[in-house]
Write a protein that holds these residues in place. Sequence first.
Motif, mmCIF file in Angstrom:
data_model
loop_
_atom_site.group_PDB
_atom_site.id
_atom_site.type_symbol
_atom_site.label_atom_id
_atom_site.label_comp_id
_atom_site.label_asym_id
_atom_site.label_seq_id
_atom_site.Cartn_x
_atom_site.Cartn_y
_atom_site.Cartn_z
ATOM 1 N N ALA A 45 30.797 -11.422 -4.637
ATOM 2 C CA ALA A 45 29.858 -10.658 -5.447
ATOM 3 C C ALA A 45 28.576 -11.465 -5.614
ATOM 4 O O ALA A 45 28.548 -12.679 -5.358
ATOM 5 C CB ALA A 45 30.466 -10.366 -6.822
ATOM 6 N N PHE A 46 27.507 -10.789 -6.032
ATOM 7 C CA PHE A 46 26.312 -11.506 -6.439
ATOM 8 C C PHE A 46 26.629 -12.296 -7.698
ATOM 9 O O PHE A 46 27.344 -11.818 -8.579
ATOM 10 C CB PHE A 46 25.168 -10.535 -6.750
ATOM 11 C CG PHE A 46 24.516 -9.924 -5.557
ATOM 12 C CD1 PHE A 46 23.576 -10.633 -4.824
ATOM 13 C CD2 PHE A 46 24.838 -8.642 -5.157
ATOM 14 C CE1 PHE A 46 22.967 -10.067 -3.713
ATOM 15 C CE2 PHE A 46 24.237 -8.059 -4.052
ATOM 16 C CZ PHE A 46 23.291 -8.778 -3.329
ATOM 17 N N VAL A 47 26.082 -13.504 -7.802
ATOM 18 C CA VAL A 47 26.215 -14.316 -9.006
ATOM 19 C C VAL A 47 24.820 -14.546 -9.570
ATOM 20 O O VAL A 47 23.923 -14.982 -8.851
ATOM 21 C CB VAL A 47 26.876 -15.668 -8.713
ATOM 22 C CG1 VAL A 47 27.002 -16.484 -10.005
ATOM 23 C CG2 VAL A 47 28.244 -15.476 -8.079
ATOM 24 N N ILE A 48 24.636 -14.236 -10.828
ATOM 25 C CA ILE A 48 23.364 -14.457 -11.517
ATOM 26 C C ILE A 48 23.677 -15.258 -12.760
ATOM 27 O O ILE A 48 24.444 -14.815 -13.619
ATOM 28 C CB ILE A 48 22.692 -13.128 -11.882
ATOM 29 C CG1 ILE A 48 22.410 -12.316 -10.612
ATOM 30 C CG2 ILE A 48 21.398 -13.375 -12.663
ATOM 31 C CD1 ILE A 48 22.016 -10.880 -10.880
ATOM 32 N N ALA A 49 23.117 -16.464 -12.869
ATOM 33 C CA ALA A 49 23.444 -17.365 -13.968
ATOM 34 C C ALA A 49 22.187 -17.824 -14.687
ATOM 35 O O ALA A 49 21.218 -18.250 -14.050
ATOM 36 C CB ALA A 49 24.221 -18.574 -13.451
ATOM 37 N N LEU A 73 19.504 -18.750 -11.677
ATOM 38 C CA LEU A 73 20.199 -19.017 -10.418
ATOM 39 C C LEU A 73 20.774 -17.722 -9.874
ATOM 40 O O LEU A 73 21.369 -16.934 -10.615
ATOM 41 C CB LEU A 73 21.331 -20.019 -10.622
ATOM 42 C CG LEU A 73 20.975 -21.377 -11.221
ATOM 43 C CD1 LEU A 73 22.192 -22.289 -11.190
ATOM 44 C CD2 LEU A 73 19.802 -22.009 -10.501
ATOM 45 N N VAL A 74 20.606 -17.485 -8.576
ATOM 46 C CA VAL A 74 21.159 -16.298 -7.933
ATOM 47 C C VAL A 74 21.802 -16.712 -6.611
ATOM 48 O O VAL A 74 21.237 -17.500 -5.848
ATOM 49 C CB VAL A 74 20.081 -15.219 -7.680
ATOM 50 C CG1 VAL A 74 19.568 -14.659 -8.989
ATOM 51 C CG2 VAL A 74 18.924 -15.773 -6.862
ATOM 52 N N PHE A 75 22.996 -16.189 -6.350
ATOM 53 C CA PHE A 75 23.692 -16.452 -5.103
ATOM 54 C C PHE A 75 24.152 -15.120 -4.511
ATOM 55 O O PHE A 75 24.692 -14.273 -5.225
ATOM 56 C CB PHE A 75 24.901 -17.363 -5.325
ATOM 57 C CG PHE A 75 24.539 -18.720 -5.858
ATOM 58 C CD1 PHE A 75 24.072 -19.712 -5.015
ATOM 59 C CD2 PHE A 75 24.641 -18.993 -7.212
ATOM 60 C CE1 PHE A 75 23.714 -20.958 -5.505
ATOM 61 C CE2 PHE A 75 24.286 -20.228 -7.729
ATOM 62 C CZ PHE A 75 23.819 -21.223 -6.865
ATOM 63 N N ASN A 76 23.937 -14.957 -3.223
ATOM 64 C CA ASN A 76 24.374 -13.747 -2.535
ATOM 65 C C ASN A 76 25.882 -13.777 -2.316
ATOM 66 O O ASN A 76 26.494 -14.854 -2.316
ATOM 67 C CB ASN A 76 23.665 -13.624 -1.186
ATOM 68 C CG ASN A 76 22.172 -13.416 -1.332
ATOM 69 O OD1 ASN A 76 21.724 -12.710 -2.219
ATOM 70 N ND2 ASN A 76 21.405 -14.032 -0.451
ATOM 71 N N PRO A 77 26.511 -12.628 -2.107
ATOM 72 C CA PRO A 77 27.945 -12.614 -1.805
ATOM 73 C C PRO A 77 28.256 -13.484 -0.581
ATOM 74 O O PRO A 77 27.512 -13.493 0.403
ATOM 75 C CB PRO A 77 28.230 -11.131 -1.512
ATOM 76 C CG PRO A 77 27.186 -10.402 -2.286
ATOM 77 C CD PRO A 77 25.950 -11.263 -2.184
ATOM 78 N N GLN A 78 29.335 -14.230 -0.675
ATOM 79 C CA GLN A 78 29.834 -15.106 0.388
ATOM 80 C C GLN A 78 28.906 -16.274 0.693
ATOM 81 O O GLN A 78 29.044 -16.918 1.731
ATOM 82 C CB GLN A 78 30.110 -14.301 1.677
ATOM 83 C CG GLN A 78 31.062 -13.145 1.519
ATOM 84 C CD GLN A 78 32.426 -13.563 1.002
ATOM 85 O OE1 GLN A 78 32.838 -14.708 1.166
ATOM 86 N NE2 GLN A 78 33.132 -12.646 0.355
ATOM 87 N N TYR A 97 28.641 -11.253 -12.563
ATOM 88 C CA TYR A 97 29.213 -11.131 -11.223
ATOM 89 C C TYR A 97 29.164 -9.660 -10.832
ATOM 90 O O TYR A 97 29.818 -8.823 -11.453
ATOM 91 C CB TYR A 97 30.650 -11.653 -11.199
ATOM 92 C CG TYR A 97 30.746 -13.113 -11.588
ATOM 93 C CD1 TYR A 97 30.637 -14.112 -10.632
ATOM 94 C CD2 TYR A 97 30.909 -13.490 -12.918
ATOM 95 C CE1 TYR A 97 30.693 -15.455 -10.981
ATOM 96 C CE2 TYR A 97 30.952 -14.831 -13.283
ATOM 97 C CZ TYR A 97 30.852 -15.804 -12.307
ATOM 98 O OH TYR A 97 30.897 -17.129 -12.663
ATOM 99 N N LEU A 98 28.364 -9.372 -9.807
ATOM 100 C CA LEU A 98 28.144 -7.987 -9.402
ATOM 101 C C LEU A 98 28.675 -7.745 -7.996
ATOM 102 O O LEU A 98 28.087 -8.176 -7.006
ATOM 103 C CB LEU A 98 26.641 -7.645 -9.386
ATOM 104 C CG LEU A 98 25.899 -7.587 -10.694
ATOM 105 C CD1 LEU A 98 25.408 -8.984 -11.057
ATOM 106 C CD2 LEU A 98 24.705 -6.669 -10.562
ATOM 107 N N GLY A 99 29.817 -7.061 -7.905
ATOM 108 C CA GLY A 99 30.295 -6.589 -6.629
ATOM 109 C C GLY A 99 29.522 -5.349 -6.212
ATOM 110 O O GLY A 99 28.642 -4.864 -6.925
ATOM 111 N N GLY A 128 19.338 -8.566 -0.888
ATOM 112 C CA GLY A 128 19.775 -9.929 -1.117
ATOM 113 C C GLY A 128 18.630 -10.726 -1.704
ATOM 114 O O GLY A 128 17.569 -10.193 -2.022
ATOM 115 N N PHE A 129 18.837 -12.038 -1.835
ATOM 116 C CA PHE A 129 17.820 -12.906 -2.403
ATOM 117 C C PHE A 129 17.535 -14.049 -1.452
ATOM 118 O O PHE A 129 18.441 -14.664 -0.898
ATOM 119 C CB PHE A 129 18.269 -13.449 -3.760
ATOM 120 C CG PHE A 129 18.479 -12.362 -4.780
ATOM 121 C CD1 PHE A 129 17.397 -11.771 -5.412
ATOM 122 C CD2 PHE A 129 19.762 -11.900 -5.078
ATOM 123 C CE1 PHE A 129 17.585 -10.751 -6.331
ATOM 124 C CE2 PHE A 129 19.953 -10.892 -5.998
ATOM 125 C CZ PHE A 129 18.859 -10.309 -6.630
#
Length: 302
Positions: A45-49, A73-78, A97-99, A128-129
């Motif tokens: 999932a996307f992670v945004i912290a 902070l942002v992370f793309n899935p996988q 956490y966004l699936g 994506g980011f």
Amino acid sequence: MADGQLDDAAPGNRTDYWRSRRLPRLRLMQAALTDHSYPTHSHDAFVIAATEAGGSTFYSRGAHQTARPERLLVFNPQEPHAGHLNHSPGWRYRAFYLGEEALKDLGVETESTDLGADGGADGGIDLGFAHNAIDDPALVRAFLALHRRLDRCDPLLADELMQQSFGVLFRNHGRAGRADPEEALDDRRLARALELMRARHGEPLLLKSLAQEVGLTPFQLIRRFRKRLGMTPHARLLQFRLEAAARAMRQGAAPSLAAVEAGFYDQSALTRSFKRAFGVTPGQFARAERRNSYQDPKTVDT
């Protein structure tokens, strides 16, 4: 306690994990860490912290960066990433956490068809980011406000908070295309190794046998994993197993059964790896997934 200040009287690691009552497919976590290190891992999932206080060092896309207040902070899935506190006395943050389904549920307006918000060729949302760190104090404050108030405020205010956070994030920082770092591989042997590991994650795998199946030596296989994915074959296999265990628990399996089905020796082995990678225990995760309606999150001290 004011934002930007750490509570020195609260040692140890404390984490909450729950599903939103308003958007049940949106997962949220609140953490206060004093000694936890995240090994290289990824999420489906996307992670945004958003950092409330303190900070940490994280590694992603071949570079070390810092998490700190006023930086999102942002992370793309996988997307593989790792983190540790380094010289910080602690790190207090809130994460979303966004699936795929949760992203659709948000219903935020991006004001840009370039982001693929209407769906890609497979019907998924194609965005994506490009960067993991976004220095935008106002956006950080918006996400912290949303995290604190999403399930405890008037629906109209919740919608406004989502537009001010997710809407601004996607509109100002999103980009068309959400390439899976593994699907984008042009290394056919490495791609084949990943395919085999994904299919056999529940089995005992030997490095020599896996390398032979794809026409490489063990040394060559390890080197390609490190260079292209930023992790070793064993670390990626562990990630496949964690993903499988999480899927099983989302479908109602108890952690003990999920551990065996995913290829872990026992539940304690799953617990150690799950906690290190995701910051919560399988029990916390399973309880949140079992809830049919929102309940206040339970804090677990470790």
